[in-house]
Motif scaffolding. Sequence first.
Motif, PDB file in Angstrom:
ATOM      1  N   SER A  38       0.818  -1.218   0.000  1.00 29.14           N
ATOM      2  CA  SER A  38       0.000   0.000   0.000  1.00 29.14           C
ATOM      3  C   SER A  38       0.847   1.262   0.000  1.00 29.14           C
ATOM      4  O   SER A  38       0.342   2.350  -0.286  1.00 29.14           O
ATOM      5  CB  SER A  38      -0.942   0.008   1.209  1.00 29.14           C
ATOM      6  N   GLY A  41       0.453   2.115  -3.273  1.00 25.80           N
ATOM      7  CA  GLY A  41      -0.922   2.037  -3.742  1.00 25.80           C
ATOM      8  C   GLY A  41      -1.260   0.745  -4.441  1.00 25.80           C
ATOM      9  O   GLY A  41      -2.273   0.658  -5.146  1.00 25.80           O
ATOM     10  N   HIS A  43      -2.012  -2.148  -3.022  1.00 28.18           N
ATOM     11  CA  HIS A  43      -2.656  -3.115  -2.141  1.00 28.18           C
ATOM     12  C   HIS A  43      -3.886  -3.769  -2.781  1.00 28.18           C
ATOM     13  O   HIS A  43      -4.206  -4.915  -2.471  1.00 28.18           O
ATOM     14  CB  HIS A  43      -3.053  -2.464  -0.810  1.00 28.18           C
ATOM     15  N   GLN A 110      -0.260   5.129   0.063  1.00 22.38           N
ATOM     16  CA  GLN A 110      -0.667   5.423   1.439  1.00 22.38           C
ATOM     17  C   GLN A 110       0.519   5.939   2.245  1.00 22.38           C
ATOM     18  O   GLN A 110       1.667   5.537   2.013  1.00 22.38           O
ATOM     19  CB  GLN A 110      -1.216   4.156   2.101  1.00 22.38           C
ATOM     20  N   ARG A 112       3.209   6.272   5.259  1.00 23.87           N
ATOM     21  CA  ARG A 112       3.900   5.174   5.931  1.00 23.87           C
ATOM     22  C   ARG A 112       3.165   4.709   7.188  1.00 23.87           C
ATOM     23  O   ARG A 112       3.011   3.505   7.419  1.00 23.87           O
ATOM     24  CB  ARG A 112       5.322   5.619   6.294  1.00 23.87           C
ATOM     25  N   THR A 114      -0.011   4.884   7.885  1.00 25.78           N
ATOM     26  CA  THR A 114      -1.230   4.169   7.489  1.00 25.78           C
ATOM     27  C   THR A 114      -0.895   2.767   6.989  1.00 25.78           C
ATOM     28  O   THR A 114      -1.579   1.795   7.316  1.00 25.78           O
ATOM     29  CB  THR A 114      -1.966   4.948   6.384  1.00 25.78           C
ATOM     30  N   ALA A 115       0.161   2.647   6.189  1.00 28.09           N
ATOM     31  CA  ALA A 115       0.568   1.346   5.667  1.00 28.09           C
ATOM     32  C   ALA A 115       0.984   0.398   6.787  1.00 28.09           C
ATOM     33  O   ALA A 115       0.648  -0.801   6.765  1.00 28.09           O
ATOM     34  CB  ALA A 115       1.713   1.525   4.668  1.00 28.09           C
ATOM     35  N   TYR A 118      -2.200  -0.671   8.642  1.00 28.12           N
ATOM     36  CA  TYR A 118      -2.961  -1.571   7.768  1.00 28.12           C
ATOM     37  C   TYR A 118      -2.309  -2.948   7.723  1.00 28.12           C
ATOM     38  O   TYR A 118      -2.968  -3.989   7.914  1.00 28.12           O
ATOM     39  CB  TYR A 118      -3.035  -0.949   6.380  1.00 28.12           C
ATOM     40  N   ARG A 154      -9.500  -2.312   4.330  1.00 26.58           N
ATOM     41  CA  ARG A 154      -8.816  -1.286   3.553  1.00 26.58           C
ATOM     42  C   ARG A 154      -8.081  -0.352   4.510  1.00 26.58           C
ATOM     43  O   ARG A 154      -8.379  -0.316   5.705  1.00 26.58           O
ATOM     44  CB  ARG A 154      -9.822  -0.499   2.706  1.00 26.58           C
ATOM     45  N   PRO A 155      -7.129   0.414   4.025  1.00 32.35           N
ATOM     46  CA  PRO A 155      -6.374   1.301   4.919  1.00 32.35           C
ATOM     47  C   PRO A 155      -7.230   2.301   5.681  1.00 32.35           C
ATOM     48  O   PRO A 155      -6.904   2.678   6.795  1.00 32.35           O
ATOM     49  CB  PRO A 155      -5.410   2.013   3.961  1.00 32.35           C
ATOM     50  N   GLY A 156      -8.337   2.759   5.101  1.00 35.44           N
ATOM     51  CA  GLY A 156      -9.174   3.759   5.765  1.00 35.44           C
ATOM     52  C   GLY A 156     -10.309   3.133   6.551  1.00 35.44           C
ATOM     53  O   GLY A 156     -10.865   2.099   6.167  1.00 35.44           O
ATOM     54  N   GLN A 259      -6.712  -0.645  14.134  1.00 40.80           N
ATOM     55  CA  GLN A 259      -6.223   0.568  13.503  1.00 40.80           C
ATOM     56  C   GLN A 259      -6.345   1.762  14.437  1.00 40.80           C
ATOM     57  O   GLN A 259      -5.455   2.609  14.509  1.00 40.80           O
ATOM     58  CB  GLN A 259      -6.979   0.824  12.192  1.00 40.80           C
TER      59      GLN A 259
END
Length: 292
Positions: A38, A41, A43, A110, A112, A114-115, A118, A154-156, A259
């Motif tokens: 991710s 991008g 992922h 994304q 760092r 956030t990655a 995730y 997902r990351p978010g 998260q």
Amino acid sequence: MAPAATTVLVAILVAAGSTPIVAGVVMGFVGLGVGASSLRGWHTVAVVVTSWPSVLLVSPPTPVFDHGWLDSSTAVIVLAAAATAIGGAWTLAVTTAFLPNPPQGEFIAQPRATAVTYGTSLAVLLGGAAFVATMWAQGTMAGWILLTVLVVARPGYAETRHRAVSRSVGTLAGGIGAGIVGLFVPISLVVTLLGVACLGFAVILQLKKSNYALYSIALTGAIVLLNSSGGRLIDTDIQRVSFTLAGAVLAGVLVVLLQLLLTQVGRRVEKNTSTQRRAGIQKSTRNTSDGS
């Protein structure tokens, strides 16, 4: 590239499926790998590569014939990898022939932090679920828990919650629809044709990036109807729905909690770093003043 990566991962996961600890460790690394992808991008592509092999981890394919070398564990691994490679090559050939200009995905890199969050969340969920499934649920469709975690998370936070709800609603509706078909349509050929139609509809919806719940309805119907040989439709239906809902709950609840926890830890570390930096600046300023 993606078909080759999927083929290799299929061989690894089918080999690891009989040992719960190894399965958990391997899926933990898969989660970290998806998280790392991710950063560029990628992922969404990584999820496609890893989702089908994850299903085979818990319920690896059985030998086609009941004699000779085909009855060995090595044969199972070779056959699974070969079938995946052939399927990938066929998909590329069909796509090239009928979709010379396929839709291009959007790769959003994304941050760092956030990655890391995730990837860590996926590693914990996939590793834990793989260990439990291979220990107590071999021979079932429990691999759908792993697949659901991969495709829903997902990351978010917002996107994860949305996909978890849509996947759950779509799977439940598709499962009910397939169950009704199984009860009132006793002709296996008709059931199979309906499954193929659902699968084609699901592919079209995915290419058009249509409503995710509608896609889940079509996909669930296709999977249940196409795996209904030998009067197993209702059993397949129940397993598909229950394991997918379990995966959606894991992804929708635990991923968000993990998260949030990791984000809070990251903010606390960042706050402490900022405090130490300000303290260092103030100390440097006092020393400069004293020297004057």
